[in-house]
Design a protein around this motif. Sequence first.
Motif, short mmCIF file in Angstrom:
data_model
loop_
_atom_site.label_atom_id
_atom_site.label_comp_id
_atom_site.label_asym_id
_atom_site.label_seq_id
_atom_site.Cartn_x
_atom_site.Cartn_y
_atom_site.Cartn_z
N ARG A 206 -2.60 -2.88 1.88
CA ARG A 206 -2.15 -4.25 1.69
C ARG A 206 -0.65 -4.40 1.91
O ARG A 206 -0.17 -5.50 2.14
N LYS A 209 0.84 -6.55 4.78
CA LYS A 209 0.97 -8.02 4.67
C LYS A 209 -0.04 -8.85 5.49
O LYS A 209 -0.39 -9.95 5.07
N SER A 231 -7.47 0.70 3.41
CA SER A 231 -7.88 0.63 2.01
C SER A 231 -8.94 -0.45 1.86
O SER A 231 -9.15 -1.27 2.75
N THR A 249 -15.86 4.01 -2.53
CA THR A 249 -16.98 3.15 -2.12
C THR A 249 -17.05 3.00 -0.61
O THR A 249 -17.90 2.27 -0.11
N SER A 264 -1.17 2.00 -2.19
CA SER A 264 -0.59 2.40 -3.47
C SER A 264 -1.11 3.76 -3.93
O SER A 264 -0.43 4.47 -4.66
N GLN A 268 -9.44 5.28 -6.84
CA GLN A 268 -10.66 5.11 -6.03
C GLN A 268 -10.36 5.34 -4.55
O GLN A 268 -11.24 5.71 -3.78
N HIS A 269 -9.13 5.07 -4.14
CA HIS A 269 -8.76 5.35 -2.75
C HIS A 269 -8.63 6.87 -2.56
O HIS A 269 -9.19 7.44 -1.62
N ASN A 283 5.82 4.43 1.72
CA ASN A 283 5.69 3.32 0.78
C ASN A 283 7.08 2.91 0.30
O ASN A 283 7.95 3.77 0.09
C1 LIG Z 1 -15.25 0.53 -8.56
C2 LIG Z 1 -14.09 0.45 -7.61
C3 LIG Z 1 -14.19 1.07 -6.37
C4 LIG Z 1 -13.14 1.02 -5.46
N1 LIG Z 1 -13.25 1.68 -4.26
C5 LIG Z 1 -12.19 1.71 -3.42
C6 LIG Z 1 -12.24 2.44 -2.19
O1 LIG Z 1 -13.27 3.01 -1.83
N2 LIG Z 1 -11.15 2.46 -1.39
C7 LIG Z 1 -9.99 1.82 -1.72
O2 LIG Z 1 -9.01 1.89 -0.94
N3 LIG Z 1 -9.92 1.10 -2.87
C8 LIG Z 1 -10.98 1.03 -3.72
N4 LIG Z 1 -10.88 0.30 -4.86
C9 LIG Z 1 -9.68 -0.54 -5.07
C10 LIG Z 1 -8.49 0.23 -5.60
O3 LIG Z 1 -8.56 0.26 -7.02
C11 LIG Z 1 -7.17 -0.46 -5.20
O4 LIG Z 1 -7.19 -1.78 -5.66
C12 LIG Z 1 -6.91 -0.47 -3.70
O5 LIG Z 1 -7.06 0.85 -3.17
C13 LIG Z 1 -5.51 -0.97 -3.40
O6 LIG Z 1 -5.31 -1.11 -2.02
P1 LIG Z 1 -3.85 -1.03 -1.39
O7 LIG Z 1 -3.21 0.23 -1.80
O8 LIG Z 1 -3.99 -1.32 0.05
O9 LIG Z 1 -3.13 -2.30 -2.03
P2 LIG Z 1 -2.05 -2.40 -3.19
O10 LIG Z 1 -2.49 -1.73 -4.41
O11 LIG Z 1 -1.69 -3.83 -3.24
O12 LIG Z 1 -0.84 -1.56 -2.66
C14 LIG Z 1 0.01 -1.93 -1.62
C15 LIG Z 1 1.09 -0.89 -1.51
O13 LIG Z 1 1.92 -1.19 -0.41
C16 LIG Z 1 3.27 -0.95 -0.76
N5 LIG Z 1 4.11 -1.77 0.13
C17 LIG Z 1 4.36 -3.10 0.06
N6 LIG Z 1 5.15 -3.48 1.09
C18 LIG Z 1 5.41 -2.38 1.82
C19 LIG Z 1 6.16 -2.14 3.00
N7 LIG Z 1 6.80 -3.11 3.63
N8 LIG Z 1 6.20 -0.88 3.46
C20 LIG Z 1 5.56 0.14 2.83
N9 LIG Z 1 4.83 -0.04 1.71
C21 LIG Z 1 4.75 -1.28 1.22
C22 LIG Z 1 3.36 -1.32 -2.21
O14 LIG Z 1 4.46 -0.65 -2.84
C23 LIG Z 1 2.01 -0.83 -2.73
O15 LIG Z 1 2.08 0.51 -3.19
C24 LIG Z 1 -11.94 0.31 -5.79
C25 LIG Z 1 -11.85 -0.32 -7.02
C26 LIG Z 1 -12.91 -0.27 -7.93
C27 LIG Z 1 -12.77 -0.95 -9.25
#
Ligand SMILES: Cc1cc2nc3c(=O)[nH]c(=O)nc-3n(C[C@H](O)[C@H](O)[C@H](O)COP(=O)(O)OP(=O)(O)OC[C@H]3O[C@@H](n4cnc5c(N)ncnc54)[C@H](O)[C@@H]3O)c2cc1C
Lengths: 321, 273
Positions: A206, A209, A231, A249, A264, A268-269, A283
Motif C-alpha cells: 500500500r 499509493k 500484499s 491467505t 509494512s 500474515q504477510h 520502507n
Molecule cells: C486473517 C488475516 C489474513 C491476512 N492475510 C494476508 C495475506 O495473506 N497477505 C497480506 O499481505 N496481508 C494479509 N493480511 C493483512 C495484513 O494484516 C496487513 O494488513 C497487510 O499485509 C498490510 O499491507 P501493506 O503492508 O501493503 O499495507 P500497510 O500496512 O498500509 O503498509 C504500507 C507500508 O508502506 C510504507 N510506505 C508508505 N509510503 C512509502 C513510500 N513512499 N516508500 C516506501 N514505503 C512507504 C509504510 O511505512 C508502511 O509500512 C491478513 C489479515 C488478516 C486479519
Amino acid sequence: MSVLVYVETTNGKVAKNGFEAVFYGKKVADKFGGDVVAVTSGSADDSALAELGNYGASKVLVNKGLNDADDSQTAKLVQAAADKTGANIIVFSHDLIGKAVAPRVSAALKAGLVSGAIDAPSDENGFTCKVNVFSGKAFGFVNVKTATRIISLLPNSFKPESGGSPAAVEAFDCDCGAARVSVVETKTQDGEIPLPEAELVVSAGRGLKGPENWGMIEDLAKELGAATACSRPVADIGWRPHHEHVGQTGVAIRPNLYIAVGISGAIQHLAGVNGSKVIVVINTDAEAPFFKAADYGVVGDAFEVVPKLVEAVKKFKASNN
Amino acid sequence: MSEKYHNFIIFAPHSTNDIVNHKHTQKMKILVCISKSPDTTSKIAFTDNNTKFDETGVQYIVNPYDEWYALVRGLELKEAMGGTVTTITVGTAADDPTIRKALAIGADDAVRIDAEAKDAYFVAKQIAEYAKDQGFDLILTGKETIDYNGSQVAGMIAADLDLPFLSLASKLDVAGTTATLELDITGGTKVVKAELPAVVSCAKGMAEQRIPNMRGIMAARTKPLNVVAPAGVEELTSFASYSTPDAKSECKYVDPSNMDELVQLLHNEAKAI
Ligand SMILES: Cc1cc2nc3c(=O)[nH]c(=O)nc-3n(C[C@H](O)[C@H](O)[C@H](O)COP(=O)(O)OP(=O)(O)OC[C@H]3O[C@@H](n4cnc5c(N)ncnc54)[C@H](O)[C@@H]3O)c2cc1C
Ligand SMILES: Nc1ncnc2c1ncn2[C@@H]1O[C@H](COP(=O)(O)O)[C@@H](O)[C@H]1O
C-alpha cells in the motif's frame, strides 16, 4: 523395496518440481534403501524423461495413453506403479497436483502422508520428517506409523544436482478409469514468470499509493528477471491481480530473493514469504516490522529508491556481460 | 448421491444481474468443513518439551479459508438456488464458539463429530463416514488449515467417498447437476467441469468475507448444533515434536542513495543475483 516418485510433465517437458522430487527421492533412497523409480503420464518424449536418471531415477514408467489425467486417474496411476515396483515410500511435489493427488493415494492405501516436507526423513521412531507448520512460523516433526509412507516435498527446498546417467524409460499401461473432471480451457499468463516457481520476486504494498505507480516495480522485476507480487490489501482494492497476493491467505512462496517495497510486514504477510532465502525491505518507516525479518534494509522513499535500484541493476548487468 | 430434491421452475428474472438466471434449478444440499485455527497474529510457542502447542492466551478463529471462501460461497449458492448449508467439524466442545460463528454467518445447522481432531486421515474418515448416506451435492473445504497447513483432508474425503476432487478452486458455479470451476494451476488457471456430487477445496477468489450481523449472531444461538459420536478410526501420522526457527541475524542497512552497494551485496555476499 523402492522409492516411487510422481513426476509431472507439461508440453512434452518434465516440470521443474519433477527434477526436485526425483533428486529428493534419491536422498530418501540413500537413507532407507532401494532404487528410485519415477512415474508419469502423457506425451513427453523419452529423451526428456531419461534425463530424470541424471538426478537419481533408475527407471521411468510412463503411461502415454493417459492425457489430461484428473486427480483420481493420476492417483490410480501412482497406486498401480507402487504395486508394480513394491514401493514403500512414495514422493510427490507439494504443488498443485501433489496437493490434489497425494491425499487420495494416502487414503486409498491407508499410508501416512507427510505434506510439505522440507528435509529428508530420519529413521527416528521408524520414520520422522520435518515440515513447516503455523505458516512457516515453526517446524513440526511428523511421525508416520504405517509401513508405506508418502511424502510431498515443499518446492524450492532442495536444489537438484545432476550426476547420474540417463534412466531407462519403460511404457507402463494401467487402467486408470475414466476422467470425471474435464478441462474446458487453460489460461496462462504468457511471458510472465509464474510466482510459485520464481527464484526472484519483487513485491509492493500500500506504500505505493496507487496502481499507476507500479511501473517502476515492473521495471525492476524485468531488469532482474523476477516475478511480481503484492500484499493483500493491494489485491483486494484491485490495484493488482489476485494471483499476485502473497501471504497467509494468498500464495506462499520461497524464492532466493524477495524484495518488499512499501509493505509494512504484518505477520500474515510474513507467513507467506518467510521461507525466502534473502529478504530486502524498502520502507520509509524505520520502525516497520518487516525490517526484523529482513537481511538487507533501505529506509527511504520508494519513489526515489526504486528508480535508483533499477539503474544500479542495469549498470551491474552491463558490467557483468 | 441418493436423495434429490424436486426440480423447481424459476423463470429468469428481467434483471440481468440477478444471480438466479438458470431456466430451472435444483436445490443444493451443501456440506462445509469448518476447522478452527489460532488467530493469525498468535504467538507460536510450544510446551511439554516442545511436544505440544502452547495455547496460553491463544484466540481461536474459524480457519480463514473455510470461513471466507468455502462457507460464503456455499451460502451464495444456496441463496441463488435454494437448499441448505450444513457445517461439519471434527472437534471437542472447545470448538463450539467457532462453530457458532459459522452459524452466525448464515449456515443453517452444524454437526460436530465429538473427537479430538488427530491427523488429517482421522478427520477425513469421520467426515466421509457422516456424509456417505446424506445425499450432499457439494462438500466444500478450505484450501488448508493455517496451523498445520496440510491440504490433506479434502482429497482424503474424495478418495473415501469415491468422488471427483476439485483442488484449490478460485471459482465455483453450478448449473443443474454440473459444476464449473476455475482451478489455480502453475502460472494461471484452468476451467473445468465435473458432475455433482463433488468435493471442492476453496482458495482465494471464491467469495468475499462476510461480517456476521447482530441478527445472525442472535439466530446462531438457537440453530441446531448436532453432536455425533465418532467412528473408530486409527490415525496414520502424529506430530512427535516441534521447533522454532533460529532468530534471523541482524538486518544490514544500506544508504538509500547507494543502490550500487545493495546490488553488490546481493551479488557478492548474498549470492542472490
Ligand atoms: C486473517 C488475516 C489474513 C491476512 N492475510 C494476508 C495475506 O495473506 N497477505 C497480506 O499481505 N496481508 C494479509 N493480511 C493483512 C495484513 O494484516 C496487513 O494488513 C497487510 O499485509 C498490510 O499491507 P501493506 O503492508 O501493503 O499495507 P500497510 O500496512 O498500509 O503498509 C504500507 C507500508 O508502506 C510504507 N510506505 C508508505 N509510503 C512509502 C513510500 N513512499 N516508500 C516506501 N514505503 C512507504 C509504510 O511505512 C508502511 O509500512 C491478513 C489479515 C488478516 C486479519
Ligand atoms: N477438524 C476438522 N473438522 C472439520 N473440517 C476440517 C478439520 N480439519 C480440517 N478440515 C477441513 O479441511 C481443510 C484442509 O485442512 P488440512 O488438510 O488440515 O490443511 C480445512 O480448510 C477444513 O475445511
